[in-house]
Design an enzyme around this catalytic site. Structure first.
Site, PDB file in Angstrom:
ATOM      1  N   GLU A  60     -36.950 -18.411 -96.408  1.00  0.00           N
ATOM      2  CA  GLU A  60     -36.729 -17.838 -97.738  1.00  0.00           C
ATOM      3  C   GLU A  60     -36.350 -16.365 -97.664  1.00  0.00           C
ATOM      4  OE1 GLU A  60     -39.203 -19.766 -96.871  1.00  0.00           O
ATOM      5  OE2 GLU A  60     -38.834 -21.555 -98.073  1.00  0.00           O
ATOM      6  N   HIS A 129     -46.759 -26.820-105.413  1.00  0.00           N
ATOM      7  CA  HIS A 129     -45.481 -27.217-106.012  1.00  0.00           C
ATOM      8  C   HIS A 129     -45.573 -27.143-107.538  1.00  0.00           C
ATOM      9  CE1 HIS A 129     -44.896 -28.751-101.976  1.00  0.00           C
ATOM     10  NE2 HIS A 129     -43.646 -29.051-102.242  1.00  0.00           N
TER      11      HIS A 129
HETATM   12  C1  LIG Z   1     -42.123 -21.895 -97.090  1.00  0.00           C
HETATM   13  C2  LIG Z   1     -41.640 -23.259 -97.489  1.00  0.00           C
HETATM   14  N1  LIG Z   1     -40.355 -23.438 -97.828  1.00  0.00           N
HETATM   15  C3  LIG Z   1     -39.918 -24.650 -98.201  1.00  0.00           C
HETATM   16  C4  LIG Z   1     -40.766 -25.714 -98.239  1.00  0.00           C
HETATM   17  C5  LIG Z   1     -40.254 -27.085 -98.657  1.00  0.00           C
HETATM   18  N2  LIG Z   1     -40.256 -27.953 -97.485  1.00  0.00           N
HETATM   19  C6  LIG Z   1     -41.289 -28.785 -97.242  1.00  0.00           C
HETATM   20  S1  LIG Z   1     -41.148 -29.544 -95.794  1.00  0.00           S
HETATM   21  C7  LIG Z   1     -39.670 -28.826 -95.443  1.00  0.00           C
HETATM   22  C8  LIG Z   1     -38.972 -29.118 -94.152  1.00  0.00           C
HETATM   23  C9  LIG Z   1     -39.864 -28.876 -92.994  1.00  0.00           C
HETATM   24  O1  LIG Z   1     -39.217 -29.188 -91.815  1.00  0.00           O
HETATM   25  P1  LIG Z   1     -39.947 -29.115 -90.416  1.00  0.00           P
HETATM   26  O2  LIG Z   1     -40.628 -27.790 -90.273  1.00  0.00           O
HETATM   27  O3  LIG Z   1     -38.963 -29.482 -89.383  1.00  0.00           O
HETATM   28  O4  LIG Z   1     -41.094 -30.206 -90.499  1.00  0.00           O
HETATM   29  P2  LIG Z   1     -40.927 -31.785 -90.781  1.00  0.00           P
HETATM   30  O5  LIG Z   1     -40.957 -31.947 -92.270  1.00  0.00           O
HETATM   31  O6  LIG Z   1     -39.670 -32.235 -90.178  1.00  0.00           O
HETATM   32  O7  LIG Z   1     -42.121 -32.409 -90.156  1.00  0.00           O
HETATM   33  C10 LIG Z   1     -39.307 -27.985 -96.492  1.00  0.00           C
HETATM   34  C11 LIG Z   1     -38.059 -27.213 -96.550  1.00  0.00           C
HETATM   35  C12 LIG Z   1     -42.110 -25.489 -97.888  1.00  0.00           C
HETATM   36  N3  LIG Z   1     -43.017 -26.475 -97.917  1.00  0.00           N
HETATM   37  N4  LIG Z   1     -42.518 -24.261 -97.514  1.00  0.00           N
END
Ligand SMILES: Cc1ncc(C[n+]2csc(CCOP(=O)(O)OP(=O)(O)O)c2C)c(N)n1
Lengths: 325, 368
Positions: A60, A129
């Site tokens: 972000e 959320h």
């Molecule tokens: C700071 C933040 N930004 C955005 C989100 C929304 N979000 C939730 S999971 C995710 C992707 C996460 O990807 P990764 O770290 O690869 O973990 P995975 O879900 O693949 O296990 C996003 C963008 C969040 N939870 N926290």
């Protein structure tokens, strides 16, 4: 005239602005191929390409920081935060830079960006959320905070926000993203930033709200109408800067006011409205201004989130109590 | 004189011991006690079945959105199995398998996903944190915990999980940097499941590996086949040893795959090809481990089948208990939402609680 949901209306505004002005770019997590997790940017990457609809890494602060540089170098970036709850990772960029660059460069580098983010409870979402923290942004000098309450307004306000020379935090009420449809005119339409709207005229009491609390406030006004109470309803639309003219005129007219928001009570927007009414129309008020708000707590996990949100019943009850004074 | 090589990049090791056909590299095979092998298998299978059941519950509308773990069982279970109960375990939001292995009950997980704050209760004697929603933010907490362990002179190790997407966040880099600067007994376990919602691993970072990011911060990183429980086990053993005896951090990159949806609110068909999923299904850690256990004579097909039945029954009981708990919560006073915000409730909040109870009495419980 097509009937659109708020998500579709926002998509329309983005599409129009991308087509009208090639300085406009969208950036954020999953905004491209996926069309955004709420599908607000659906189809835009296909139409405008990945250089203008930019899927970014998960960062972000990086997104907002990059948007700042884009502004300086002539673009109009529209960064998306996936949920308002994740914008705090970029808080320092927004607070320290987005909001201050015009000021600290004596006008040389304005920040004409629109930071879109969904906010609010009521969609049975995960922890973090469902927050409603418009007060953080409204408390930051240099930012404008705009919150639409219907599809048509969403389209018109987003267009206006993009055209606005100052940075706008565009807070999208996700509880009503798809809750209803509304006719949205074919021809581009804008609504002025910084203006509230009297959405229903009345004479006994004024109800003020914005965003996802508008439908509930209108329901409360209906309940009051059945009892013969004529409630004026105001949609603030721009929370900051606030339209004092409209809110004071209505308060003067009815003498009684209830302010509604789902953000926490203490230090919330309602407190600001009450202070302004005290300053400007105190002697026209017939009762203390009441507020119906969320409680001073993190929104509870979803099984109990409706207990947190103002209900039409609660709004109507506060109005009755105010009328009884 | 002014232009010379001051540092050559350290090579990054990749470790794989048991391949997807069931072939084992005998030279690398760790000596794991039979009981531990069975424990790992049971935990992996338990979570696979738990995941399936949770998906059903979600589709039936009995619980809300959740992040499935299917495909990542080996990377999670084999990483935590050697931790002591007093070591610290810090999940992101997708480590349900590791959480359950560490002692969280399916009931707790379901209560959380059904929207009750009670689901994130942490017992006083546990060194485990609840799941963490803001991506990467938990990495910094791990660093603080590890600092305190070192400061207090305990031999506790901290293991923190995060995704490949998390490695783009400033929080991740700040945590890695602190871990290196203070030489902390912390292990970063990256669940590189190839996707961060719709963003593929190659679009998340241009680094060839995620493991190599550790080098920049002054400590070691290793990439392992995350669907191979033996490789994960060995990498975790070495990292735990390094943390416990040398107080040095490690980054373990588990190369794995999220076989299902990102969360139940996501539609991967928009961004991911089915063929890719099919390729990875072949590398599924569970059948692979079954082949190994069978060849080794640790378990038989009947054992696997029996275990499946046993777990299904356990999950059935667990859901019944969860439902009973939900009924209990619903019958109880809803002002529990005011609990635990402050140690001592401030007067204005007490006032709000009283108003809230008064409203509920008058209005009943509002529906969505
Ligand atoms: C700071 C933040 N930004 C955005 C989100 C929304 N979000 C939730 S999971 C995710 C992707 C996460 O990807 P990764 O770290 O690869 O973990 P995975 O879900 O693949 O296990 C996003 C963008 C969040 N939870 N926290």
């Amino acid at each position: 005239m097509p009937e659109l949901t708020m998500v579709e209306a926002l998509n329309l505004a983005l599409k129009e602005k991308l087509a009208e002005d090639d300085r406009v770019v969208i950036l954020g997590q999953d905004v491209g191929v996926d069309g955004g997790i709420f599908r607000v940017t659906l189809g835009l990457i296909e139409e405008f390409g990945p250089e203008r609809v930019i899927d970014t890494p998960l960062a972000e602060a990086g997104i907002i920081g990059m948007a700042i540089g884009m502004c300086m170098n002539g673009l109009i970036p529209l960064p998306e935060m996936q949920f308002s709850g994740f914008s705090y990772t970029a808080f320092h960029q927004i607070e320290n830079h987005v909001a201050r660059y015009r000021w600290r460069t004596r006008g040389r580098f304005p920040m004409p960006m629109v930071i879109r983010m969904p906010y609010g409870a009521g969609v049975r979402a995960f922890e973090l959320h469902s927050e409603s923290r418009e007060a953080y942004w409204a408390h930051t000098p240099g930012l404008k905070v705009v919150i639409p309450s219907t599809p048509r307004k969403a389209r018109a306000l987003l267009r206006a926000a993009i055209e606005d020379p100052d940075p706008v935090v565009f807070y999208e009420p996700k509880a009503i993203y798809r809750a209803f449809r509304e006719e949205v005119p074919e021809e581009p339409e804008t609504l002025p930033i910084g203006k509230a709207e009297v959405v229903r005229e009345g004479s006994d009491i004024t109800l003020m709200a914005y965003g996802a609390m508008m439908p509930r406030t209108l329901q409360a006004a209906d309940m009051l109408a059945e009892e013969g109470v004529s409630a004026e309803v105001i949609d603030l639309m721009t929370v900051s800067p606030m339209d004092d003219e409209t809110i004071t005129a209505s308060a003067k007219k009815t003498g009684r006011v209830v302010v509604v928001h789902e953000a926490c009570r203490s230090f919330g927007p309602a407190a600001e409205i009450i202070a302004r009414l005290n300053d400007k129309v105190f002697f026209h008020l017939e009762a203390p201004v009441a507020r119906v708000t969320g409680y001073d707590m993190p929104p509870p996990f979803f099984a109990r989130e409706q207990l947190f949100l103002p209900t039409p019943q609660r709004i109507a009850d506060e109005a009755r109590a105010t009328l009884a004074l | 004189m002014p232009r010379k090589i001051v540092e050559r990049p350290q090579p990054i090791e990749y470790l794989s011991i048991l391949d997807w056909t069931g072939k084992v590299d005998r030279k690398l095979e760790p000596d794991i006690p039979e009981e531990t092998l069975k424990t790992i298998y049971r935990a992996m299978l338990f979570c696979r079945l738990f995941d399936e059941r949770t998906l059903q519950l979600q589709r039936q509308g009995r619980i809300g959105t959740f992040a499935p773990i299917k495909g990542q069982e080996a990377a999670q279970v084999a990483a935590v199995v050697q931790l002591k109960p007093t070591d610290w375990f810090i999940p992101s939001f997708r480590e349900t398998a590791a959480q359950i292995y560490r002692g969280l009950t399916p009931q707790d997980v379901w209560l959380f996903y059904a929207g009750y704050n009670e689901g994130v209760r942490v017992p006083d004697d546990k060194h485990d944190l609840p799941l963490c929603v803001p991506v990467a933010s938990q990495c910094q907490h791990a660093v603080g915990i590890a600092y305190a362990s070192k400061y207090k002179g305990t031999d506790e190790v901290t293991m923190v999980f995060h995704g490949d997407g998390a490695t783009s966040e400033g929080d991740f880099h700040e945590a890695m940097n602190f871990a290196g600067v203070y030489q902390l007994p912390v292990i970063f376990v990256c669940q590189n499941n190839q996707w961060a919602i719709s963003i593929p691993r190659e679009r998340q970072t241009r680094s060839k590996t995620i493991a190599q990011k550790a080098i920049a911060y002054g400590f070691g990183g290793i990439q392992v086949d995350g669907n191979d429980p033996l490789a994960v086990y060995v990498a975790a053993r070495e990292a735990i040893e390094r943390a416990r005896s040398e107080s040095m951090p490690t980054l373990i990159e588990c190369v794995t795959y999220r076989l299902g949806v990102h969360t139940t609110a996501d539609d991967p068909k928009r961004y991911r090809r089915d063929e890719e999923v099919k390729e990875w299904e072949k590398k599924d850690p569970i059948p692979r481990f079954e082949k190994y256990l069978k060849a080794k004579g640790v378990m038989t097909d009947e054992d696997f089948a029996g275990l499946r039945e046993e777990i299904r029954d356990e999950l059935k009981r667990a859901w019944k208990e969860t439902e009973a708990k939900i009924r209990e919560f619903e019958a109880g006073s809803p002002d529990v939402i005011f609990d635990h915000i402050y140690a001592v409730e401030p007067p204005e909040l007490a006032e709000q609680r009283a108003y809230f109870l008064e409203r509920i009495k008058r209005e009943g419980r509002p529906d969505a």
